[in-house]
Design a protein around this motif. Structure first.
Motif, PDB file in Angstrom:
ATOM      1  N   CYS A  65       0.868  -1.183   0.000  1.00 15.98           N
ATOM      2  CA  CYS A  65       0.000   0.000   0.000  1.00 15.98           C
ATOM      3  C   CYS A  65       0.897   1.223   0.000  1.00 15.98           C
ATOM      4  N   CYS A 113      -6.575   1.608  -0.394  1.00 20.09           N
ATOM      5  CA  CYS A 113      -6.171   1.164   0.943  1.00 20.09           C
ATOM      6  C   CYS A 113      -6.144   2.375   1.860  1.00 20.09           C
ATOM      7  N   GLU A 118      -3.301   0.117  -3.116  1.00 18.00           N
ATOM      8  CA  GLU A 118      -2.551  -1.130  -2.995  1.00 18.00           C
ATOM      9  C   GLU A 118      -2.153  -1.587  -4.399  1.00 18.00           C
TER      10      GLU A 118
END
Length: 406
Positions: A65, A113, A118
């Motif tokens: 992320c 995320c 991500e």
């Protein structure tokens, strides 16, 4: 003595001089023949850029992320930031990638995320990055002298910021027919007269082949009138006539041209139809005297007229390039002379026109090509390979190709 088609073409190619040059803006250059080599002045793309709408990232961040920077990079932005591990820049297609970018991840391949997006696993170096010069490299040769300029050659010129180019001037063609029986399509005919179809045919075909055309008229069968038409045509580069080249009592065309210093290159061709076809020159002007029969005249124009036009236009690809095809049906003919046979090519098979003779015009409206059959051939079997010459598309080569079907 009649010359072969190949010898006639050789005489045309060796005696036809290219036109002089002029400079044109590229917007007006379509259809002209290029008179200079063109070399790339810069790379294309000029810089590394994104091939997708996505994120500029480091490959070390695969499956992680990453934080997305607050700015988005658009095509045309002069952005000077740098990508670091653990972060991403949103970037649009065509935008220059920031320093440190190792790959572009398309938007659809990411998930939101808590801190940004991500990234997928197994990112690869340079994925979705268009590298500088991968299309065109600086100093690469783009176009060659003698190439015909179509829309996509104009694309290349514009990509390099080229505004003007040198081209060959287009050939100027003068056309006239001779025959007491001929009237133009805008005149009335009597029961013993015919409409002149040859001159409108050559006029339209010459324009299709990129020439400037002048219609001189229809001459009656007298030396005086043919002389007058020749005088009117002498300011052009090519003079094409039809009729008056056989051995009849009223066939004066060749004699009439003789008064102007006509140097005959050939005056008979071993071809059927069109044996009386004559070609010569007056100074640098090329003269093509075609027979009066419409189909014979049109087919011989496709062989010899196109050769003169291509050679004078400066084109490097001036030779006939036949298309290999299969014969649709069995075809029987009388051997003894090269036979020019009209027909229809559908992309795979060639079908001989159902009916044709030298004086007909209906086959011209139906055919899109022809084959030249060897004088030794009296039968072509169904499915046999033949060499098709198109009259609708200009397939040509920079080297001589054998175009005879045997």
């Amino acid at each position: 003595m009649a010359v072969t088609i190949e010898k006639a073409l050789e005489l045309i190619y060796t005696n036809t001089k290219p036109k002089s040059l002029k400079i044109l803006p590229i917007e007006e250059a379509l259809g002209y023949i290029l008179a200079q080599d063109i070399t790339a002045t810069h790379n294309l793309p000029p810089y590394d850029n994104s091939a997708m709408d996505g994120y500029a990232v480091k490959i070390e961040d695969s499956g992680q992320c990453v934080k997305v920077a607050s700015c988005t990079i658009f095509a045309g932005d002069d952005f000077h930031g740098e990508v670091h591990q653990g972060e991403a820049y949103k970037i649009m297609t065509g935008a220059r990638i920031p320093l440190g970018t190792q790959c572009i991840v398309p938007v659809e391949d990411t998930k939101e995320c808590s801190d940004g997006v991500e990234l997928p696993d197994n990112l690869t170096m340079s994925k979705h990055i268009r590298l500088a010069g991968e299309d065109i490299k600086k100093e690469q040769k783009l176009l060659s002298k003698g190439q015909k300029l179509d829309a996509h050659q104009i694309t290349l010129l514009a990509s390099q910021g080229i505004s003007h180019i040198k081209v060959y001037k287009k050939p100027r063609i003068a056309l006239f027919a001779s025959g007491n029986e001929l009237k133009m399509h805008f005149e009335n005919v009597t029961e013993y007269q015919l409409y002149n179809t040859n001159t409108p045919t050559f006029l339209a075909r010459s324009k299709e082949l990129g020439c400037e055309v002048e219609f001189i008229g229809t001459a009656v069968d007298t030396l005086e009138d043919i002389h007058a038409h020749i005088k009117s045509a002498l300011d052009c580069d090519i003079i094409i006539t039809s009729g008056g080249v056989s051995v009849g009592d009223a066939d004066y065309t060749k004699e009439a041209f003789g008064a102007f210093g006509y140097e005959i290159l050939f005056d008979k061709v071993a071809i059927k139809p069109g044996k009386p076809t004559t070609c010569g020159k007056i100074g640098d002007k090329m003269i093509l005297n075609l027979p009066g029969n419409p189909l014979a005249a049109a087919l011989n124009f496709e062989i010899f007229g196109r050769a003169i036009i291509s050679a004078m236009s400066g084109a490097s690809e001036k030779f006939i390039r036949p298309i290999r095809a299969k014969m649709r049906d069995d075809y029987k003919l009388r051997a003894g002379r090269r036979a020019v046979t009209p027909g229809y090519f559908d992309g795979e098979f060639f079908t001989v026109s159902q009916k044709f003779s030298p004086g007909m015009i209906s086959p011209l409206g139906e055919a899109n090509s022809f084959i030249v059959i060897s004088e030794e051939c009296g039968f072509i079997a169904k499915e046999s390979e033949v060499k098709v010459i198109s009259t609708k598309f200009n397939f040509s080569s920079d080297t001589f190709k054998d175009f005879v079907t045997s």
